[in-house]
Design a protein around this motif. Sequence first.
Motif, mmCIF file in Angstrom:
data_model
loop_
_atom_site.group_PDB
_atom_site.id
_atom_site.type_symbol
_atom_site.label_atom_id
_atom_site.label_comp_id
_atom_site.label_asym_id
_atom_site.label_seq_id
_atom_site.Cartn_x
_atom_site.Cartn_y
_atom_site.Cartn_z
ATOM 1 N N GLN A 1 0.830 -1.212 0.000
ATOM 2 C CA GLN A 1 0.000 0.000 0.000
ATOM 3 C C GLN A 1 0.865 1.263 0.000
ATOM 4 N N ALA A 2 1.965 1.232 0.772
ATOM 5 C CA ALA A 2 2.859 2.395 0.788
ATOM 6 C C ALA A 2 3.522 2.602 -0.571
ATOM 7 N N GLN A 3 3.969 1.515 -1.205
ATOM 8 C CA GLN A 3 4.572 1.626 -2.530
ATOM 9 C C GLN A 3 3.560 2.153 -3.557
ATOM 10 N N LEU A 4 2.326 1.699 -3.457
ATOM 11 C CA LEU A 4 1.297 2.191 -4.367
ATOM 12 C C LEU A 4 1.035 3.684 -4.142
ATOM 13 N N ALA A 5 1.003 4.106 -2.883
ATOM 14 C CA ALA A 5 0.785 5.529 -2.600
ATOM 15 C C ALA A 5 1.914 6.381 -3.174
#
Length: 520
Positions: A255-259
């Motif tokens: 999720q952090a990488q996607l953000a």
Amino acid sequence: MSTPLVPRSVRGLPLRRRHDKAPPFPHLPIAAPPAMLRRASCTALAGAALLLAGCASLSPEGDAPQALSLVQGRSLVGDAQPRRRPDTASAAQAEALLARPLDQQTAVRIALAQSPRMQAAFAALQLSDAERAEAATLPNPVFSFSRLREGRELELDRLISFNVVGLLTLPWRARWADQRQEAARLDAAQAVLQLAADTRRAWLRAVADRQSALYLRDVRDAAEAGATLAQRMQKAGNWPALQAAREQLQQADAQAQLARAEQAATASREALVRLLGLDGAQAARLTLPDRLPDLPDLPDLPASLPADADLQAQALRDRLDLRAARADAAATAEAQGLTRATRFVDAMELGVARNTTFANDAERGRSTQRGWEIGLPIPLFDFGQARSAQAEARYLQAAARVRGVALAAASEVREAEAARRHAWQIAHRYQAEVLPLQRQINDEMVLRYNAMGASVWQLLAEARASARTVDAAMQAQRDFWLAEVDLQMALTGSSPAGLSALRGAGTGSALASTTNEGGH
């Protein structure tokens, strides 16, 4: 060799002496009376003034067509048509182009038609053309009037003066201004190519970031599925808390990488919007393709490019910043010649005076004085050494800039060619070897999973490793296309280092110095 002052038709014939009663050249007309000579001289001077003033007209459309001819046929521009200012036609064209996904060449078309950077570049060129016309225009005469009274006597003085040095040096200053305008055209052409290259880079980054974000969404979905399954197995007592926490960590990391990827996609998209000159409504209609263009098929990359010597020769021939540096050096040399010519006398004024005196007595007497006066500085303290030294130093600076830009051009094209070659090799290796192997591993893992030979966690771990490989392949593909743009810019346009060095050299000081010397 200097041009002889005696015409060829009379060269070698005896000169006329004072005691000669007949002119020695029967084929030449007899000297005209003084009054006729004065009228003829005035007529010739007025004709020359009108001719020189006519040569100082402004260029049509701010000299933009000449600058645009320098970038026609360049691969960075393609079929795009740069415009001086946005109009109804360019706005309608942009609306039509934004109705479908924006490709790289379409982005260049929109940017060169309505980007503020394009308008600023052409405005700077128009300003330079106005300065050229001003430098090549005759200086205005100066009219002076004074009214003096002494007792009952009134005196009116009228004087019209003209800058003789400004008139004599006008052809010189006109040539200097033309050379400076040539450098300004090359600067404007560089601005066009720089905007086209920046637009292509921004488009590549925006599409690559969008592609990465789209792929990371699939990775996030897989991580969420793994975390959900881990929680269920932990609740059922089949999994320890440590393994469940690791899957939840993988989900949070995805999720952090996607953000981060979505933020990078937004930033690169807005950078492209700024270069295109789009407003809010147009930016909302902008759509980008989902993936980058495929790599070109270059099985023998070294043979597909010219030799290093040919690339360097092309850069030295076609680089606009090098041509601008040469034009600037030529203009500086012309200014140095003007400084030397006006070293001792840099100003001289010739005036025609008419003074009228009124007696204001009973007879109302009036007397008029006519004559001329000349103003000439006396070189007692300033012999022009400082101006000559400054002009020589500016020329040496300009010559050093030419050599520096030439060396930078040869070095940058070698660097850009090597970067393009290596970027293609890396991207091609990913496309031809790494990604097929990764797909083979994924297929084998799915077969093992279906045959109960591998767990779902092993399948998810392999999917995460595959995601990293695919992301690296996309970045390598983006880097190749960026290297392609850099190579084309290094061959035909300019470089940020060379352009900043040329513009930061203080060429305006030579203009101010020469203008001050030419007209006081």
